[in-house]
Design a protein around this motif. Structure first.
Motif, PDB file in Angstrom:
ATOM      1  N   GLY A   1       0.811  -1.209   0.000  1.00 36.17           N
ATOM      2  CA  GLY A   1       0.000   0.000   0.000  1.00 36.17           C
ATOM      3  C   GLY A   1       0.845   1.260   0.000  1.00 36.17           C
ATOM      4  O   GLY A   1       0.522   2.242  -0.679  1.00 36.17           O
ATOM      5  N   ALA A   2       1.953   1.242   0.737  1.00 36.67           N
ATOM      6  CA  ALA A   2       2.848   2.402   0.769  1.00 36.67           C
ATOM      7  C   ALA A   2       3.481   2.643  -0.602  1.00 36.67           C
ATOM      8  O   ALA A   2       3.575   3.784  -1.068  1.00 36.67           O
ATOM      9  N   VAL A   3       3.933   1.572  -1.245  1.00 33.97           N
ATOM     10  CA  VAL A   3       4.543   1.726  -2.570  1.00 33.97           C
ATOM     11  C   VAL A   3       3.521   2.256  -3.571  1.00 33.97           C
ATOM     12  O   VAL A   3       3.831   3.137  -4.390  1.00 33.97           O
ATOM     13  N   ARG A   4       2.310   1.751  -3.496  1.00 33.97           N
ATOM     14  CA  ARG A   4       1.282   2.215  -4.436  1.00 33.97           C
ATOM     15  C   ARG A   4       0.996   3.709  -4.247  1.00 33.97           C
ATOM     16  O   ARG A   4       0.796   4.431  -5.220  1.00 33.97           O
ATOM     17  N   MET A   5       0.990   4.162  -3.003  1.00 37.12           N
ATOM     18  CA  MET A   5       0.792   5.598  -2.773  1.00 37.12           C
ATOM     19  C   MET A   5       1.960   6.397  -3.322  1.00 37.12           C
ATOM     20  O   MET A   5       1.782   7.470  -3.909  1.00 37.12           O
ATOM     21  N   ALA A   6       3.179   5.872  -3.137  1.00 35.56           N
ATOM     22  CA  ALA A   6       4.368   6.586  -3.615  1.00 35.56           C
ATOM     23  C   ALA A   6       4.416   6.653  -5.131  1.00 35.56           C
ATOM     24  O   ALA A   6       4.996   7.582  -5.703  1.00 35.56           O
ATOM     25  N   GLN A   7       3.801   5.678  -5.794  1.00 33.25           N
ATOM     26  CA  GLN A   7       3.884   5.604  -7.253  1.00 33.25           C
ATOM     27  C   GLN A   7       2.679   6.219  -7.962  1.00 33.25           C
ATOM     28  O   GLN A   7       2.577   6.121  -9.182  1.00 33.25           O
TER      29      GLN A   7
ATOM     30  N   ARG B   1      -6.389   6.992   0.317  1.00 32.86           N
ATOM     31  CA  ARG B   1      -5.447   6.599  -0.743  1.00 32.86           C
ATOM     32  C   ARG B   1      -4.893   5.198  -0.537  1.00 32.86           C
ATOM     33  O   ARG B   1      -4.207   4.669  -1.426  1.00 32.86           O
ATOM     34  N   PHE B   2      -5.165   4.598   0.607  1.00 35.90           N
ATOM     35  CA  PHE B   2      -4.597   3.282   0.917  1.00 35.90           C
ATOM     36  C   PHE B   2      -5.259   2.222   0.039  1.00 35.90           C
ATOM     37  O   PHE B   2      -6.461   1.966   0.147  1.00 35.90           O
ATOM     38  N   ASP B   3      -4.479   1.625  -0.835  1.00 34.83           N
ATOM     39  CA  ASP B   3      -4.960   0.627  -1.788  1.00 34.83           C
ATOM     40  C   ASP B   3      -4.389  -0.722  -1.371  1.00 34.83           C
ATOM     41  O   ASP B   3      -3.272  -1.083  -1.739  1.00 34.83           O
TER      42      ASP B   3
END
Length: 404
Positions: A112-118, A253-255
C-alpha cells in the motif's frame, strides 16, 4: 559474588518493589513462582480472559449463534479493539484495525505504501526502490522481497542508522523495526520518519517489540503506516491477531493488495466489483478470527487506568537493575550485554551474548527462570512491567551467575 553484595542488591530489590506503583497489577495475571522474562515472545495470561472466552464459546456462539455478529458486536470487533490499542501506540481512534497476522499486515502496509508513492504513475525509474531494515525479523525481510517483486521495485537492505543517507528520490517505502528483536535496541522513530518524509517516501514501522512496553507516538511523529502483533507485551495470547495502522489523512489513498469482502463498502451487497470502504476498515480482508480477537479484547482490560509512560519508567528501572545485578554477580567476561545502556536506545529487553547461550538458557529454564535464546549466542530477557518485579529480577541475575 560476595554475600554482602547479594544481600545489598536483595535489599534494594525489596525497597524498589515496595515503592512500585505498578506492583498491584501482577494480580491481574495468572502467574506462578517462576521468573517469567519471556513476555517479549508471549505475554502472560490475564485473569479475565478464560471466563470471557468461555462466555464467547458457550453463550455467544453456543446460544446466540449467527445473531452474535450483530447482537454481540462481532462484526465491529476489528475497529473497536483497534481503538483500544490506539492509546498504547499514540494514535487517535479510527486509524487501527485488528486482524490477520503481522506478516499479512506487513504485506498490506508495504505494498500500500509503494502504491501511494507511485501514484500518479511516475516516469520510468522514479520511486522504484524499497528500503528494508537489514537487521529485521526474518519474515519482514521475506515479505519485503515479495512486495518488491510485486511492485517492480528493487529491495535494498540498510542498517536503520544509515536510512537518512540511503533514502532518496527513487525510494518508495521504508520498512523498519522500532525495536530490534535480537538486541533490544530501540531505533529513533521520530528522526527516521522525518528523514524518510524529507525524501518523499513512506514509512512502515513494525511495532512488535515496542507496543505495550514504551511510548510510540504514531500520530505525533507523522508515521504513515505501522503494524504489530498483540501476543507479546499486549498479552493477547498465542497467535492473537495483529493490527494495522493507517494514518487518517492517508486512508482514502490506501490501496490494499488484499481487497477482501470485509473491506468492501457493501460487504453484504455481494457485488462483483470491488469498492473499498472508507477509513481504517479498508485494512480488513476476510472474516475476523472472533475467538482469538475477543480473547485479546478481554486481555486489554489489564490496561485500564495504566499509562504507557508509567510502564516505560518501570521498564527502564527494571532493565537498569538487571544489568546492575548481572555486573555484580556474573563473572567478568562471561557474558556481554548487547542491549544499549542508553535509555533512548533501549527497548524492554536485555540481550546478553554468551558463547553457550542455548545450553545456559536451557539450564535457567530448568531452574524456573524463563527467558529465551536466539542463535547463535544470545540470551534474551524480556521485562513486562505490568507483572515483573524487582525481587524476581535480582533472582534471575543470581540464577544466571550460578549457571555460567
Amino acid at each position: 559474588m560476595s554475600e554482602s553484595t547479594s544481600l545489598s542488591l536483595a535489599a534494594k530489590a525489596a525497597a524498589l518493589d515496595a515503592a512500585d506503583e505498578l506492583a498491584p497489577l501482577r494480580d491481574r495475571f495468572t502467574l506462578d513462582d517462576t521468573v517469567y522474562l519471556d513476555g517479549n515472545s508471549l505475554g502472560a495470561l490475564p485473569r479475565g480472559v478464560p471466563a470471557r472466552v468461555e462466555d464467547v464459546v458457550r453463550r455467544e456462539w453456543g446460544e446466540l449463534r449467527i445473531r452474535s455478529w450483530t447482537e454481540s458486536g462481532w462484526w465491529t470487533a476489528p475497529e473497536r479493539i483497534g481503538d483500544r490499542i490506539a492509546p498504547l501506540v499514540g494514535a487517535a481512534p479510527g486509524q487501527i484495525v485488528v486482524g490477520d497476522s503481522t506478516s499479512v499486515n506487513v504485506f498490506k502496509a508495504l505494498v500500500g505504501a509503494v502504491r501511494m508513492a507511485q501514484e500518479p504513475l511516475p516516469a520510468p525509474g522514479v520511486r522504484d526502490e524499497i528500503l528494508v531494515d537489514a537487521t529485521t525479523f526474518p519474515t519482514d525481510g521475506y515479505i519485503a522481497e515479495s512486495a518488491a517483486r510485486m511492485t517492480g521495485c528493487a529491495l535494498r537492505p540498510v542498517a536503520p542508522a544509515d536510512v537518512p543517507r540511503a533514502v532518496g528520490p527513487r525510494t518508495a517505502a521504508v520498512l523498519l523495526n522500532h525495536v530490534d528483536y535480537r538486541t533490544g535496541r530501540m531505533h529513533d522513530l521520530p528522526a527516521l520518519t522525518a528523514a524518510v518524509h524529507a525524501a518523499g517516501a513512506y514509512t512502515v514501522w513494525d511495532l512488535c517489540h515496542s507496543a505495550g512496553a514504551l511510548p510510540v507516538g504514531l500520530d505525533a511523529h507523522g508515521v504513515d503506516l505501522a503494524v504489530g502483533c498483540t501476543y507479546k507485551f499486549l498479552n493477547g495470547g498465542p497467535g492473537s491477531p495483529a493490527y494495522l495502522y493507517v494514518r487518517r489523512d492517508l486512508q482514502s489513498r490506501f490501496d490494499s493488495p488484499l481487497p477482501g469482502w470485509n473491506s468492501h463498502t457493501e460487504p453484504f451487497g455481494m457485488r462483483p466489483d470491488y469498492e473499498a470502504a472508507p477509513g481504517a476498515v479498508r485494512g480488513r480482508v476476510g472474516t475476523p478470527d472472533i475467538l482469538s480477537m475477543l480473547a485479546l479484547e478481554a486481555a486489554l482490560d489489564v490496561w485500564d487506568d495504566v499509562t504507557i509512560d508509567a510502564v516505560r519508567a518501570k521498564s527502564l528501572a527494571l532493565t537498569d537493575f538487571f544489568l546492575e545485578c548481572v555486573a555484580a554477580y556474573v563473572p567478568e567476561g562471561r557474558v556481554e550485554p548487547v542491549t544499549p545502556a542508553a535509555h533512548a536506545e533501549r527497548g524492554s529487553q536485555v540481550a546478553l551474548r554468551c558463547p553457550d547461550a542455548g545450553e545456559v538458557m536451557a539450564r535457567l529454564i530448568g531452574k524456573g527462570v524463563i527467558g529465551d535464546y536466539r542463535a547463535p549466542d544470545t540470551l534474551r530477557f524480556g521485562f513486562t512491567p505490568l507483572y515483573v518485579g524487582y525481587a524476581e529480577t535480582e533472582r534471575a541475575a543470581r540464577a544466571l551467575a550460578d549457571e555460567v
